[in-house]
Design an enzyme around this catalytic site. Structure first.
Site, PDB file in Angstrom:
ATOM      1  N   HIS A  76      72.584 -55.783  23.172  1.00 18.50           N
ATOM      2  CA  HIS A  76      71.981 -55.027  24.284  1.00 18.50           C
ATOM      3  C   HIS A  76      70.556 -55.502  24.505  1.00 18.50           C
ATOM      4  CE1 HIS A  76      74.886 -52.032  25.718  1.00 18.50           C
ATOM      5  NE2 HIS A  76      75.527 -52.426  24.617  1.00 18.50           N
ATOM      6  N   HIS A 126      52.438 -79.036  41.211  1.00 17.98           N
ATOM      7  CA  HIS A 126      53.871 -79.012  40.875  1.00 17.98           C
ATOM      8  C   HIS A 126      54.669 -79.784  41.921  1.00 17.98           C
ATOM      9  CE1 HIS A 126      54.044 -75.556  37.839  1.00 17.98           C
ATOM     10  NE2 HIS A 126      52.757 -75.775  38.073  1.00 17.98           N
TER      11      HIS A 126
END
Ligand SMILES: CC(=O)SCCNC(=O)CCNC(=O)[C@H](O)C(C)(C)COP(=O)(O)OP(=O)(O)OC[C@H]1O[C@@H](n2cnc3c(N)ncnc32)[C@H](O)[C@@H]1OP(=O)(O)O
Ligand SMILES: O=C(O)CCC(=O)C(=O)O
Ligand SMILES: [Zn+2]
Length: 393
Positions: A213, A308
């Site tokens: 979980h 980038h």
């Protein structure tokens, strides 16, 4: 990609690792049905089961047939579809549930019972001796019907380690196909996962399955670590839906695994189906795809800052560890903002079939940045500026 050229591949010295040899137990139609918003009618369950099968899920786990009359009928209907994925149903460690499960047509049964002191006291009230005896009865019964059987302890990470290893040893000795570890409350960290899986590996011969979980954000990391430690199967749900905030998301897990085991993942799973599968489930449970979802989040392959963008245009591996083409997705270079640079603007001009010199593009870039200082820019805004600049030359 060879292991030698991939620094994110499993450590070749680690012989127990199953990073390149794992299987998925896809639980969208079991754990996922426990998600707050989930209601799947028969038709939707069948649509999801078929989509999971097309994706290549090794197993599809379905809600307990004792949950309701319709749950049992749906389980039977899915078993009759003749899917390639093996069909499992998930039951309590109780003979009454097992008797119903084996009549549904499933390939296997996943049995679970809480072993932590919390669950022993407040959920079912049974001690370890009772659990062991019932587990043996249920396992032998399911095996006698020729079906696969898995035994799992619920809340494993808050259970006593001696109790755990004893019960797993017992069920392994009578030929259970898999044992499962469940981090039911999402409390475990990767180091604890590694230690528990390794300890378990020392006492059983059967496969180990893990269920994590995500209450504390460790689900995918824990799943990966479990495989490194020798677990073989990981439970997933599409978009990670499940009780509370859910479990290991199928897409995020694929992202993690393709980096480490690209050939294995690409040969086994139909990755181009992921987006449709996620959209199908998102619509069924009335949620949006998360903006930062690995792979399919709307900006997962969008590059914005000029530094980038320049490098991505030269070689996408500079700022991408995942290749969008593997998932049938295209990358996008953002140019309509003040962080852009002349390389991104040049690329946009080329897309628009406009020829400008580098100096002209640099001047155009300055204009775009001035506009971007005043307000957010749309693509159409900036395309108009580019076209006007070109026309005025
Ligand atoms: C962590 C997990 O996700 S485990 C899987 C959870 N899945 C489900 O709960 C499936 C959906 N559940 C249901 O439809 C119902 O809870 C049913 C049909 C299973 C049981 O319904 P009810 O009999 O009305 O019981 P209720 O849900 O109130 O309580 C759970 C019962 O199961 C028993 N129980 C709980 N866990 C287990 C277990 N692993 N093995 C055996 N019995 C168990 C409890 O003792 C309790 O029985 P009791 O109230 O008679 O003492
Ligand atoms: O059956 C299992 O292994 C896990 C059951 C479950 O959903 C959980 O413990 O969170
Ligand atoms: Zn769960």
């Amino acid at each position: 990609m060879s292991v030698a050229s991939n620094p994110y591949a499993p450590n070749v010295a680690d012989l127990v690792s199953n990073v390149r040899n794992f299987q998925i137990i896809e639980s969208t139609l079991r754990e996922g049905e426990q998600f707050a918003n989930a209601f799947f009618d028969t038709e939707k369950k069948i649509e999801i089961a078929k989509a999971l099968d097309e994706f290549g899920a090794d197993y599809i786990e379905l809600t307990s047939p004792v949950a309701s009359e319709q749950s049992r009928k749906d389980c039977e209907a899915i078993c009759k579809l003749g899917l390639k994925s093996k069909i499992l149903t998930h039951i309590r460690c109780h003979m009454d549930d097992a008797k119903v499960a084996v009549e549904t047509g499933v390939d296997g049964v996943d049995v679970v019972i809480g072993t932590s002191k919390f669950l022993r006291q407040y959920s079912h009230g049974k001690d370890m001796n009772y659990i062991a005896k019932t587990a043996v009865d249920v396992i032998e019964f399911v095996k006698s019907k020729g079906l696969e059987i898995r035994f799992s302890s619920e809340d494993s990470f808050r259970s006593d380690i001696v109790d755990l290893l004893n019960i797993y040893k017992t069920v392994d000795q009578i030929g259970v196909n898999r044992v499962g570890i469940a981090d039911t409350v999402g409390c475990a960290n990767p180091r604890q996962v590694y230690e528990l899986v390794r300890s378990l590996k020392n006492v059983v011969n059967c496969d180990i399955e893990c269920h994590f979980h995500d209450d504390t954000g460790c689900a995918i990391g824990n799943a990966y670590t479990a495989l490194e430690a020798g677990a073989r199967l990981i439970d997933t749900c599409v978009l990670g839906i499940g009780e509370r905030n859910g479990i290991v998301p199928l897409g995020g897990f694929m992202a993690r695994m393709i980096v480490s085991a690209p050939d294995y993942v690409k040969s086994k799973y139909n990755l181009k189906k992921l987006r449709d599968l996620e959209t199908l489930v998102a619509e069924a449970v009335e949620v949006n795809l998360p903006f930062n979802n690995p792979i399919t989040g709307f900006c997962a392959f969008t590059h914005k800052a000029g530094i980038h963008a320049k490098a991505i245009l030269a070689n996408p591996s500079t700022y991408e560890i995942l290749n969008p083409e593997d998932f049938g997705i295209t990358r996008y270079i953002h140019f309509a903002n003040r962080l852009t640079g002349w390389n991104a603007v040049k690329s946009r001009c080329e897309q628009l079939n406009l020829h400008l010199t580098d100096d002209q593009i640099k001047e155009l870039t300055r204009k775009i940045k001035q506009m971007g200082d005043i307000r957010p820019l749309g693509i159409d805004d900036v395309d108009s500026v580019i076209k006007q600049f070109h026309a005025e030359l």
